[in-house]
Design a protein around this motif. Structure first.
Motif, PDB file in Angstrom:
ATOM      1  N   SER A 118       0.818  -1.218   0.000  1.00  0.00           N
ATOM      2  CA  SER A 118       0.000   0.000   0.000  1.00  0.00           C
ATOM      3  C   SER A 118       0.847   1.261   0.000  1.00  0.00           C
ATOM      4  O   SER A 118       1.932   1.315   0.580  1.00  0.00           O
ATOM      5  CB  SER A 118      -0.935   0.014   1.207  1.00  0.00           C
ATOM      6  N   ASP A 119       0.324   2.260  -0.700  1.00  0.00           N
ATOM      7  CA  ASP A 119       0.856   3.620  -0.664  1.00  0.00           C
ATOM      8  C   ASP A 119      -0.141   4.417   0.163  1.00  0.00           C
ATOM      9  O   ASP A 119      -1.188   4.832  -0.339  1.00  0.00           O
ATOM     10  CB  ASP A 119       0.976   4.174  -2.081  1.00  0.00           C
ATOM     11  N   ARG A 120       0.153   4.599   1.444  1.00  0.00           N
ATOM     12  CA  ARG A 120      -0.798   5.234   2.351  1.00  0.00           C
ATOM     13  C   ARG A 120      -1.000   6.710   2.014  1.00  0.00           C
ATOM     14  O   ARG A 120      -2.059   7.272   2.299  1.00  0.00           O
ATOM     15  CB  ARG A 120      -0.330   5.063   3.799  1.00  0.00           C
ATOM     16  N   ASP A 121      -0.015   7.336   1.393  1.00  0.00           N
ATOM     17  CA  ASP A 121      -0.166   8.745   1.021  1.00  0.00           C
ATOM     18  C   ASP A 121      -1.255   8.924  -0.039  1.00  0.00           C
ATOM     19  O   ASP A 121      -2.013   9.892  -0.016  1.00  0.00           O
ATOM     20  CB  ASP A 121       1.158   9.316   0.497  1.00  0.00           C
ATOM     21  N   LEU A 122      -1.328   7.971  -0.960  1.00  0.00           N
ATOM     22  CA  LEU A 122      -2.314   8.044  -2.036  1.00  0.00           C
ATOM     23  C   LEU A 122      -3.583   7.243  -1.734  1.00  0.00           C
ATOM     24  O   LEU A 122      -4.585   7.390  -2.434  1.00  0.00           O
ATOM     25  CB  LEU A 122      -1.700   7.533  -3.349  1.00  0.00           C
ATOM     26  N   GLY A 123      -3.522   6.364  -0.725  1.00  0.00           N
ATOM     27  CA  GLY A 123      -4.671   5.527  -0.403  1.00  0.00           C
ATOM     28  C   GLY A 123      -4.899   4.419  -1.411  1.00  0.00           C
ATOM     29  O   GLY A 123      -6.028   3.961  -1.606  1.00  0.00           O
ATOM     30  N   LEU A 124      -3.807   3.949  -2.025  1.00  0.00           N
ATOM     31  CA  LEU A 124      -3.901   2.917  -3.057  1.00  0.00           C
ATOM     32  C   LEU A 124      -3.140   1.668  -2.627  1.00  0.00           C
ATOM     33  O   LEU A 124      -2.224   1.728  -1.810  1.00  0.00           O
ATOM     34  CB  LEU A 124      -3.323   3.425  -4.375  1.00  0.00           C
ATOM     35  N   ALA A 125      -3.526   0.532  -3.229  1.00  0.00           N
ATOM     36  CA  ALA A 125      -2.879  -0.725  -2.881  1.00  0.00           C
ATOM     37  C   ALA A 125      -2.749  -1.631  -4.097  1.00  0.00           C
ATOM     38  O   ALA A 125      -3.530  -1.547  -5.053  1.00  0.00           O
ATOM     39  CB  ALA A 125      -3.655  -1.450  -1.790  1.00  0.00           C
ATOM     40  N   THR A 126      -1.751  -2.498  -4.025  1.00  0.00           N
ATOM     41  CA  THR A 126      -1.582  -3.621  -4.942  1.00  0.00           C
ATOM     42  C   THR A 126      -1.740  -4.885  -4.113  1.00  0.00           C
ATOM     43  O   THR A 126      -1.307  -4.934  -2.957  1.00  0.00           O
ATOM     44  CB  THR A 126      -0.182  -3.607  -5.575  1.00  0.00           C
ATOM     45  N   VAL A 127      -2.346  -5.904  -4.692  1.00  0.00           N
ATOM     46  CA  VAL A 127      -2.458  -7.184  -3.992  1.00  0.00           C
ATOM     47  C   VAL A 127      -1.724  -8.246  -4.803  1.00  0.00           C
ATOM     48  O   VAL A 127      -1.788  -8.267  -6.033  1.00  0.00           O
ATOM     49  CB  VAL A 127      -3.929  -7.590  -3.763  1.00  0.00           C
ATOM     50  N   VAL A 128      -0.983  -9.106  -4.100  1.00  0.00           N
ATOM     51  CA  VAL A 128      -0.252 -10.203  -4.734  1.00  0.00           C
ATOM     52  C   VAL A 128      -0.936 -11.518  -4.393  1.00  0.00           C
ATOM     53  O   VAL A 128      -1.119 -11.848  -3.226  1.00  0.00           O
ATOM     54  CB  VAL A 128       1.215 -10.241  -4.276  1.00  0.00           C
ATOM     55  N   ASP A 129      -1.351 -12.240  -5.412  1.00  0.00           N
ATOM     56  CA  ASP A 129      -1.946 -13.578  -5.294  1.00  0.00           C
ATOM     57  C   ASP A 129      -3.176 -13.615  -4.381  1.00  0.00           C
ATOM     58  O   ASP A 129      -3.192 -14.298  -3.342  1.00  0.00           O
ATOM     59  CB  ASP A 129      -0.904 -14.585  -4.825  1.00  0.00           C
ATOM     60  N   PRO A 130      -4.247 -12.916  -4.785  1.00  0.00           N
ATOM     61  CA  PRO A 130      -5.465 -12.869  -3.960  1.00  0.00           C
ATOM     62  C   PRO A 130      -6.341 -14.117  -4.122  1.00  0.00           C
ATOM     63  O   PRO A 130      -7.305 -14.134  -4.896  1.00  0.00           O
ATOM     64  CB  PRO A 130      -6.179 -11.624  -4.494  1.00  0.00           C
ATOM     65  N   GLY A 131      -6.017 -15.146  -3.376  1.00  0.00           N
ATOM     66  CA  GLY A 131      -6.816 -16.360  -3.451  1.00  0.00           C
ATOM     67  C   GLY A 131      -8.204 -16.207  -2.868  1.00  0.00           C
ATOM     68  O   GLY A 131      -9.125 -16.956  -3.214  1.00  0.00           O
ATOM     69  N   ASP A 132      -8.397 -15.242  -1.977  1.00  0.00           N
ATOM     70  CA  ASP A 132      -9.673 -15.004  -1.311  1.00  0.00           C
ATOM     71  C   ASP A 132     -10.057 -13.540  -1.508  1.00  0.00           C
ATOM     72  O   ASP A 132      -9.543 -12.658  -0.817  1.00  0.00           O
ATOM     73  CB  ASP A 132      -9.546 -15.341   0.173  1.00  0.00           C
ATOM     74  N   GLY A 133     -10.956 -13.287  -2.442  1.00  0.00           N
ATOM     75  CA  GLY A 133     -11.341 -11.918  -2.765  1.00  0.00           C
ATOM     76  C   GLY A 133     -12.060 -11.208  -1.634  1.00  0.00           C
ATOM     77  O   GLY A 133     -11.842 -10.012  -1.406  1.00  0.00           O
ATOM     78  N   LYS A 134     -12.922 -11.918  -0.914  1.00  0.00           N
ATOM     79  CA  LYS A 134     -13.668 -11.296   0.180  1.00  0.00           C
ATOM     80  C   LYS A 134     -12.736 -10.821   1.284  1.00  0.00           C
ATOM     81  O   LYS A 134     -12.920  -9.746   1.854  1.00  0.00           O
ATOM     82  CB  LYS A 134     -14.694 -12.284   0.741  1.00  0.00           C
ATOM     83  N   GLU A 149     -11.150  -1.770   5.562  1.00  0.00           N
ATOM     84  CA  GLU A 149     -10.733  -1.451   6.930  1.00  0.00           C
ATOM     85  C   GLU A 149      -9.582  -0.444   6.941  1.00  0.00           C
ATOM     86  O   GLU A 149      -9.467   0.361   7.876  1.00  0.00           O
ATOM     87  CB  GLU A 149     -10.297  -2.733   7.638  1.00  0.00           C
ATOM     88  N   ARG A 150      -8.759  -0.484   5.906  1.00  0.00           N
ATOM     89  CA  ARG A 150      -7.594   0.400   5.835  1.00  0.00           C
ATOM     90  C   ARG A 150      -7.858   1.639   4.979  1.00  0.00           C
ATOM     91  O   ARG A 150      -6.949   2.445   4.771  1.00  0.00           O
ATOM     92  CB  ARG A 150      -6.401  -0.385   5.280  1.00  0.00           C
ATOM     93  N   GLU A 151      -9.076   1.734   4.462  1.00  0.00           N
ATOM     94  CA  GLU A 151      -9.467   2.855   3.591  1.00  0.00           C
ATOM     95  C   GLU A 151      -8.521   2.976   2.397  1.00  0.00           C
ATOM     96  O   GLU A 151      -8.013   4.042   2.057  1.00  0.00           O
ATOM     97  CB  GLU A 151      -9.517   4.167   4.388  1.00  0.00           C
ATOM     98  N   LEU A 152      -8.313   1.826   1.754  1.00  0.00           N
ATOM     99  CA  LEU A 152      -7.462   1.758   0.574  1.00  0.00           C
ATOM    100  C   LEU A 152      -8.281   1.370  -0.649  1.00  0.00           C
ATOM    101  O   LEU A 152      -9.287   0.653  -0.539  1.00  0.00           O
ATOM    102  CB  LEU A 152      -6.355   0.719   0.770  1.00  0.00           C
TER     103      LEU A 152
END
Length: 265
Positions: A20-36, A44-47
């Motif tokens: 996550s880039d907390r300054d921009l409020g953006l995130a990348t996810v690696v290998d999301p086996g569980d989308g929920k 929860e992190r406002e990303l």
């Protein structure tokens, strides 16, 4: 920019990673086996999810792609050789390519072996490697589709990274893998110390994450099959003759691990 890497435990033994880039409020996810799980963590992190990275096509690493893509519109980047197997893929990449997120530039490394097209992502600015199912503490991934020559070449590629590289890996198998390594290399003091650390962390319910490449070079038998001192250890354990070539030694070691405790690990 302020970046953070977080580990999410999923599906019993899988790990998912949020960069996550907390300054921009953006995130990348690696290998999301569980989308929920990922969606909940983002909220929860406002990303907001900007990018999805897959190391290989197995559903426990890609199962959340479509749901997350529909919710956030995030593009999916995955391995070129498996592009027909990656749900929602937007861009296919292979070794030598670059992925970007915010001000980060990640190098794509070809790490075939676990699957035919497996890739890993290395972010030099974060000193972070996302190795998927190629490299773990004390072990490497099983050969589901690839062969021993491919996996050995992949491990040499990863071994060449700086010693302070943090390895974020796809599954929790550390304790069993440490037991296997200790049956072979029982006099390795670095291995014994790291195994004790991992047992203590697991007792606290904490993932032993990340592991450092410099530590793995001392402890992980699968990174050492071309080293003369370790080949003597393997010969003494009757796993491989001392004069065998590194690829053959690696294959014999992987076979021994496959049958350790009658489990495929």
């Amino acid at each position: 920019m302020s970046f953070q890497i977080e580990t999410l435990s999923a599906l019993g033994e899988n790990y998912i990673f949020l960069i996550s880039d907390r300054d921009l409020g953006l995130a990348t996810v690696v290998d999301p086996g569980d989308g929920k799980l990922v969606s909940k963590a983002l909220k929860e992190r406002e990303l907001y999810l900007a990018l999805i990275l897959n190391t290989h096509h197995h559903p426990d690493h890609t199962g959340g792609n479509i749901a997350l893509q529909e919710e956030f519109g995030a593009p999916v980047i995955g391995p070129m050789k498996e592009k027909g197997l990656i749900p929602g893929i937007s861009r296919a990449v292979d070794g030598g390519d670059v992925v970007t997120f915010s001000t980060l530039r990640g190098k794509v490394l070809a790490t075939y072996g676990h699957t035919d097209g497996h890739i890993s992502y290395y972010f030099p600015q974060l000193k972070a490697l996302f190795s998927g199912d190629t490299l773990f503490p004390f072990t490497c991934g099983r050969l589901d589709e690839g062969n021993t020559d491919q996996m050995w070449e992949s491990l040499k590629t990863l071994r060449a990274l700086p010693d302070d590289t943090q390895i974020f890996y796809g599954h929790e198998r550390s304790e069993t893998s440490a037991k296997f390594a200790l049956t072979i290399d029982k006099d390795n003091e670095a291995l014994k110390a790291r195994a004790a650390e991992i047992v203590a962390l697991r007792k606290q319910g904490k993932p032993p994450m990340p592991t450092l490449l410099g530590v793995e070079k001392k402890c992980n038998p699968f990174l050492r099959t071309d080293q003369a001192d370790f080949r003597k250890v393997l010969a003494k354990s009757r796993i491989a003759p001392e004069d065998a070539d590194p690829e053959a030694v690696f294959g014999l070691l992987r076979s021994a691990k496959d049958h350790f405790g009658q489990q495929k690990l």
